[in-house]
Design an enzyme around this catalytic site. Structure first.
Site, short mmCIF file in Angstrom:
data_model
loop_
_atom_site.label_atom_id
_atom_site.label_comp_id
_atom_site.label_asym_id
_atom_site.label_seq_id
_atom_site.Cartn_x
_atom_site.Cartn_y
_atom_site.Cartn_z
N ASP A 100 -11.41 13.28 10.46
CA ASP A 100 -10.12 13.06 9.80
C ASP A 100 -8.99 13.82 10.49
OD1 ASP A 100 -8.55 12.01 7.59
OD2 ASP A 100 -8.47 14.07 6.83
N LYS A 139 -9.28 21.54 4.01
CA LYS A 139 -8.62 21.25 2.74
C LYS A 139 -8.87 22.42 1.78
CE LYS A 139 -8.41 16.30 3.22
NZ LYS A 139 -6.97 16.20 3.53
N ASP A 163 -0.66 8.58 15.93
CA ASP A 163 -1.17 9.87 15.48
C ASP A 163 0.07 10.55 14.93
OD1 ASP A 163 -1.64 12.70 15.41
OD2 ASP A 163 -3.47 12.32 16.54
N HIS A 164 0.16 10.67 13.63
CA HIS A 164 1.46 11.06 13.06
C HIS A 164 1.85 12.50 13.44
CE1 HIS A 164 -0.76 12.97 9.77
NE2 HIS A 164 0.36 13.57 9.42
N GLY A 187 0.81 -1.22 0.00
CA GLY A 187 0.00 0.00 0.00
C GLY A 187 0.84 1.27 0.00
N LYS A 229 -4.63 5.26 11.88
CA LYS A 229 -5.97 5.77 12.00
C LYS A 229 -6.80 5.36 10.79
CE LYS A 229 -6.91 9.73 10.24
NZ LYS A 229 -6.77 10.66 9.13
N ASP A 233 -4.25 -13.94 3.15
CA ASP A 233 -5.68 -13.65 3.14
C ASP A 233 -6.08 -13.33 4.58
OD1 ASP A 233 -8.39 -13.66 3.21
OD2 ASP A 233 -8.63 -15.55 2.08
N HIS A 267 -5.53 14.72 15.43
CA HIS A 267 -4.38 15.64 15.42
C HIS A 267 -4.64 16.94 16.18
CE1 HIS A 267 -3.35 12.74 12.46
NE2 HIS A 267 -3.91 13.34 11.43
N LYS A 295 4.82 2.37 1.30
CA LYS A 295 5.80 2.84 0.32
C LYS A 295 6.26 4.26 0.60
CE LYS A 295 4.29 -0.06 -3.47
NZ LYS A 295 3.31 -0.12 -4.54
N LYS A 307 5.78 14.73 14.79
CA LYS A 307 6.35 15.98 14.26
C LYS A 307 7.24 16.65 15.31
CE LYS A 307 2.49 16.86 11.10
NZ LYS A 307 3.07 16.56 9.79
C1 BG6 Z 1 -4.04 12.73 7.76
C2 BG6 Z 1 -5.37 12.98 7.12
O1 BG6 Z 1 -4.22 12.13 9.02
O2 BG6 Z 1 -3.35 13.96 7.91
C3 BG6 Z 1 -5.19 13.69 5.79
O3 BG6 Z 1 -6.05 11.76 6.91
C4 BG6 Z 1 -4.36 14.93 5.95
O4 BG6 Z 1 -6.46 14.01 5.23
C5 BG6 Z 1 -3.07 14.62 6.70
O5 BG6 Z 1 -4.05 15.41 4.66
C6 BG6 Z 1 -2.31 15.89 7.02
O6 BG6 Z 1 -1.05 15.55 7.51
P1 BG6 Z 1 0.18 16.51 7.37
O7 BG6 Z 1 1.30 15.81 8.06
O8 BG6 Z 1 0.41 16.71 5.88
O9 BG6 Z 1 -0.20 17.80 8.01
#
Ligand code: BG6
Length: 488
Positions: free
Chosen positions: A234, A339, A176-177, A15, A147, A84, A239, A19, A181
């Site tokens: 989202d 967005k 939670d990415h 996915g 998530k 599977d 975040h 990558k 940061k």
């Molecule tokens: C993700 C959302 O968790 O965070 C995306 O699903 C969003 O919709 C993204 O674009 C934003 O992350 P970053 O690191 O680019 O601010």
């Protein structure tokens, strides 16, 4: 000592996330010697040979980072297993394969299961991992989950139950990415390592806090997912709320995982909840219409692929969050995210209260309040806005800025964040992952808002692409006598 030896199994290895983020991040850790013994088993549905898989890992590292040293050695640790997710016998062969790799590489039975795939599979995979014996290891076992963690509180609970029947809370790493940061991690240090901020960090000296996370991209190819999610689920539930918690939490007794997380949970527990009609006074939703971004005409949300022509999904949300505790009573935390906005930027502005009396009054010129700006992205740093006399001038006060910029600024969307999170997971440090209680409280908060929104159809689209969102988002602050500080 932290044991970083492990067998990492990535479900969803063909996915996009694997990558774009995971392979390059693993390479960086490898190149910095931050991994001990390791091997990776990529797991996905399609049939693929080890060689093909290794080639694709190599390509993704090159496309993210350019041509790098020791790539062949790096990818030689990667294996592939077609799988599977719904079939027990598939897990049984995966287990045998994993045991064999574990033995070959002397991985001491340490296992990280990384679920980088559609959320409907999280629960079933966790259950199978247990029932088919993959979690029967003599080392540690950890589950990393992307998530979305559920769609609302109800579904999150159900998912959590499935996961927790196979892994303990300590073994679950909910990503939670934003917590990967650099400057998000810096919030705590800026607050708790400086004598000049913490004493002022409360409702006596701070008038409001503003958090903006704007994007210029639209929904791209994710229409199907986004239609069921919207900006509230989202971005805000996870975040944005995480940033609120880090800004608002009490100083922890120490920096251990449990202490930090429990302070964050206390913030979530003090959130004022808004219901029904009340929601309108505190939250604003938006959806982008056509517009121009970087000189390019872009379509409205309702014209995007896999989006309903009449969609009621919000692509923008602004809110006023109130934290009803001693420290924050009366201080609004304004947050907005969306967005197709004017700029890609995440910033926090802490606005301090006005001084009691302005001695430097000039007609038509107000004294600027002190601001502390934390730049999360694309720049990384902090700026403190002060008033001072400029050289040679009269005794008038003008704004001056003290800035610190993190050196070695990285381009946006580099694997940096994931690299840190993966490293934490290997070391067994869950501090920057979300605890179940945080997830549950923030869903409970968000559910009330979406319930209110679902009842009425919004007048969408209500903001032009390339702007900072609907007018109502500005009015949200104006009625309190504030405005959004510009983030561009
Ligand atoms: C993700 C959302 O968790 O965070 C995306 O699903 C969003 O919709 C993204 O674009 C934003 O992350 P970053 O690191 O680019 O601010």
């Amino acid at each position: 000592e932290q044991n970083r030896t492990s067998l990492i199994m990535i479900f969803g290895a063909t996915g996009d996330l694997a990558k774009r983020k995971l392979f390059p991040s693993l390479y960086r850790l490898f190149s910095k010697n931050k991994m001990d013994k390791f091997a990776v088993i990529g797991v996905a549905r399609r049939a693929l040979s080890n060689e093909d898989f290794q080639r694709s890992v190599k390509e993704s590292v090159i496309s993210a980072l350019g041509n790098k040293e020791n790539l062949d050695e790096f990818v030689s640790h990667f294996y592939y297993q077609s799988h599977d997710v719904a079939d027990s016998s598939s897990y049984v062969s995966l287990r045998k394969f994993a045991d064999q790799i574990d033995e070959n590489y002397e991985l001491e039975g340490n296992r990280i299961f990384y679920l980088a795939m559609a959320p409907e599979f999280f629960g079933p995979i966790a259950l199978h991992l247990k029932s088919d014996g993959l979690t029967d290891v003599k080392g540690y076992k950890r589950l990393v989950i992307e998530k979305p963690f559920g769609h609302d509180l109800e579904s999150a609970k159900e998912l959590n139950q499935q996961i927790r029947s196979a892994f303990s809370e300590k073994e679950v790493y909910r990503i939670d990415h934003y917590l990967g940061k650099e400057m998000v991690r810096n919030i705590e240090v800026i607050r708790f390592a400086n004598a000049i901020f913490e004493p002022l960090w409360n409702n006596r000296y701070i008038s409001n806090i503003q958090i903006t996370s704007s994007e210029t991209l639209g929904v791209e190819e994710r229409g199907r997912y986004y239609e069921t999610s919207g900006a509230l689920r989202d971005m805000l539930q996870n975040h944005m709320m995480q940033m609120v918690a880090l800004l608002a939490m009490e100083p922890p007794i120490s920096l251990t995982t449990d202490e930090v997380r429990s302070e964050k949970v206390r913030v979530f527990r003090s959130l004022r909840t808004f219901e029904g009609e009340e929601v309108k006074q505190y939250f604003v939703r938006g959806q982008y219409g056509e517009g121009t971004i970087q000189d390019e005409k872009v379509p409205k949300y309702r014209d995007e692929a896999m989006v309903d022509k009449e969609s009621n999904t919000e692509t923008f949300v602004a809110g006023k969050i109130m934290i009803d505790n001693f420290r924050w009573a009366g201080v609004p935390f304004y947050i907005r995210t969306g967005k197709r906005m004017a700029t890609k930027s995440t910033k926090i502005v802490v606005q301090f209260k006005d001084i009691p009396m302005n001695l430097y009054y000039q007609p038509e010129k107000m004294l600027n309040p002190n601001l502390l700006v934390i730049h999360i992205q694309p720049e990384e740093g902090i700026t403190l806005h002060l008033n001072a006399k400029k050289a040679g001038g009269h005794l008038d006060a003008q704004e001056v800025k003290l800035s610190f910029a993190n050196t070695g600024i990285h381009a946006m969307n580099t694997p940096e964040g994931y690299e840190k999170l993966l490293y934490d997971c290997m070391r067994g440090d869950a501090t920057n992952f979300t605890h179940w209680d945080e997830v549950a409280y923030s869903w409970a908060f968000v559910d009330k808002i979406s319930e209110a929104w679902e009842k009425t159809k919004a007048e969408f689209p209500n903001y032009e692409s390339g702007t900072m969102g609907p007018k109502a988002a500005d009015e949200l602050l104006e009625k309190d006598g504030f405005f959004w500080w510009p983030v561009t």
